[in-house]
Write a protein that holds these residues in place. Sequence first.
Motif, short mmCIF file in Angstrom:
data_model
loop_
_atom_site.label_atom_id
_atom_site.label_comp_id
_atom_site.label_asym_id
_atom_site.label_seq_id
_atom_site.Cartn_x
_atom_site.Cartn_y
_atom_site.Cartn_z
N SER A 1 33.47 86.40 25.73
CA SER A 1 34.52 85.50 26.17
C SER A 1 34.37 84.13 25.51
O SER A 1 33.26 83.69 25.21
CB SER A 1 34.48 85.35 27.69
OG SER A 1 35.31 84.28 28.12
N PHE B 1 35.27 88.88 33.13
CA PHE B 1 36.64 89.27 33.49
C PHE B 1 36.71 89.88 34.88
O PHE B 1 37.70 89.70 35.59
CB PHE B 1 37.20 90.24 32.45
CG PHE B 1 37.26 89.67 31.06
CD1 PHE B 1 37.37 88.30 30.83
CD2 PHE B 1 37.20 90.50 29.94
CE1 PHE B 1 37.41 87.77 29.56
CE2 PHE B 1 37.25 90.00 28.66
CZ PHE B 1 37.35 88.63 28.45
N ASP C 1 36.72 86.92 37.18
CA ASP C 1 38.06 86.32 37.23
C ASP C 1 38.96 87.11 38.18
O ASP C 1 39.65 86.53 39.03
CB ASP C 1 38.69 86.32 35.83
CG ASP C 1 38.14 85.24 34.93
OD1 ASP C 1 37.28 84.45 35.38
OD2 ASP C 1 38.57 85.18 33.76
N ARG C 2 38.99 88.43 38.00
CA ARG C 2 39.83 89.27 38.84
C ARG C 2 39.48 89.09 40.31
O ARG C 2 40.37 88.95 41.16
CB ARG C 2 39.65 90.72 38.41
CG ARG C 2 40.56 91.77 39.06
CD ARG C 2 39.94 92.40 40.30
NE ARG C 2 38.54 92.66 40.22
CZ ARG C 2 37.98 93.73 39.63
NH1 ARG C 2 38.73 94.63 39.05
NH2 ARG C 2 36.66 93.88 39.64
N LEU D 1 40.45 92.62 32.69
CA LEU D 1 41.26 91.50 32.19
C LEU D 1 42.74 91.80 32.36
O LEU D 1 43.50 90.94 32.82
CB LEU D 1 40.93 91.23 30.72
CG LEU D 1 41.75 90.11 30.05
CD1 LEU D 1 41.61 88.79 30.79
CD2 LEU D 1 41.33 89.96 28.58
N GLY E 1 43.53 91.48 36.02
CA GLY E 1 43.50 90.09 36.46
C GLY E 1 44.76 89.34 36.07
O GLY E 1 45.34 88.60 36.87
N VAL E 2 45.21 89.53 34.83
CA VAL E 2 46.44 88.86 34.38
C VAL E 2 47.62 89.34 35.21
O VAL E 2 48.49 88.55 35.61
CB VAL E 2 46.68 89.11 32.88
CG1 VAL E 2 48.04 88.57 32.45
CG2 VAL E 2 45.57 88.47 32.04
N LEU F 1 38.80 79.91 35.58
CA LEU F 1 38.89 81.22 34.94
C LEU F 1 38.52 81.13 33.46
O LEU F 1 38.54 80.06 32.85
CB LEU F 1 40.32 81.76 35.07
CG LEU F 1 40.85 81.95 36.50
CD1 LEU F 1 42.29 82.45 36.45
CD2 LEU F 1 39.97 82.90 37.30
N SER G 1 41.67 84.87 30.45
CA SER G 1 42.54 85.05 31.61
C SER G 1 43.64 83.99 31.64
O SER G 1 44.80 84.29 31.93
CB SER G 1 41.72 85.00 32.91
OG SER G 1 40.90 86.14 33.04
#
Length: 405
Positions: free
Chosen positions: A25, A41, A44-45, A99, A102-103, A157, A161
């Motif tokens: 990342s 990731f 982040d999620r 990822l 998450g998006v 994040l 992300s």
Amino acid sequence: MTVDSKSLGFGYGERAIYASDPWGSRGRLYPETSSLTRSDFQRDRDRIVHTTAFRRLKHKTQVFIAADHDHYRTRLTHTVEVAQIARALARALKLDEDLAEGVALVHDFGHTPFGHTGEDALHEMLKPYGGFDHNAQSLRIVTKLERRYAEFDGLNLTWESLEGLVKHNGPLMTSDGTGIKGPVPQPILDYCALHDLELASHASLEAQVAAIADDIAYNTHDIDDGLRSGYLTFDMLEDIPFLAGLMRIVHDRYPGLEASRFTHEIMRRQITAMVEDVISVAQANLREARPESATDVRQAGITIATFSAAMAETDRQIKAMLMKRIYRHPDVMRVRQNAAEIVVDLYKAFIADPVLMEGHYWVNQLPGMAEAAKARHVGDYIAGMTDTFAVTVHRRLFDHTPDLR
């Protein structure tokens, strides 16, 4: 004993060379120590799911405002459906599923109460101060407005992300800095001055599959809710060759099937056909572009995860039908007008007396703020409201609240 986090695998299958690398990342605005048990990731999620903004989606409009039917989609159920489709696409294309998920989960954080109606009304109120854009508001939420961590505002994040959130629908500007669809919203420019999200390039393939998953989800499920509401009928679907074909298949295989099961059989075939179409097109584009990294995907100059020409035409036809039959239906337009009135009333009331924004963490400082800053804080407060909270507050402040049924 030291945990070897890479050896855990985190449940990953094989990832393609063009997938985003959770071990590579570009990092976070505020550096953090990596987790021993989760990729960046995945973290982040998980952070996205635990936010206040995510919980609020359960009482925000998808299509039908203040619906008295338990089974209509909300912004939350729509988001979960988008995430499921995005993850399926990511798995098929050997991408980073976390990822992509998450998006998908964060993509609607910035929506106001009452869906696009609320957004349009708030945009009009904020026009003198740069307007309102739900995508830019999503970025504000995850970089500024969520107040969960001791060391920073927002969620901190990863770059990937945030890039996916901002650019999942494509680049925002040309290489010379010109906005592709008009001026780039100021909150996005402000953040990029600190942490450049490279607005002139495409996003990762994970973000691209999240974007097309959004189209697949609402094209399908708005039809489902439209049939449930009575605004759509099976006869209306016959006008679209793709849907007419699906109905013939289901009818021939299951003659006399009850309407609710008939609808579901059509919808799941629609999702399958659209997902398989995107996978086929993406694979063909990947063979031609031959990207050897996620950076190559960003620099390919095309959207790799998209519909074929035939499915894009079906997508256009479905959107046109939904606009005519549901979104612009007189009953829906009447409710939309009333919902817009609520948003405008609340904005004017809070601008006149910011103390009315009970619970806002800036409430004591707002009266002395510059006009533009105060307006933006009022916009943040209203955008964060659920449908139910907006109606409740309006009833508390005004003698009459418009009917949303």
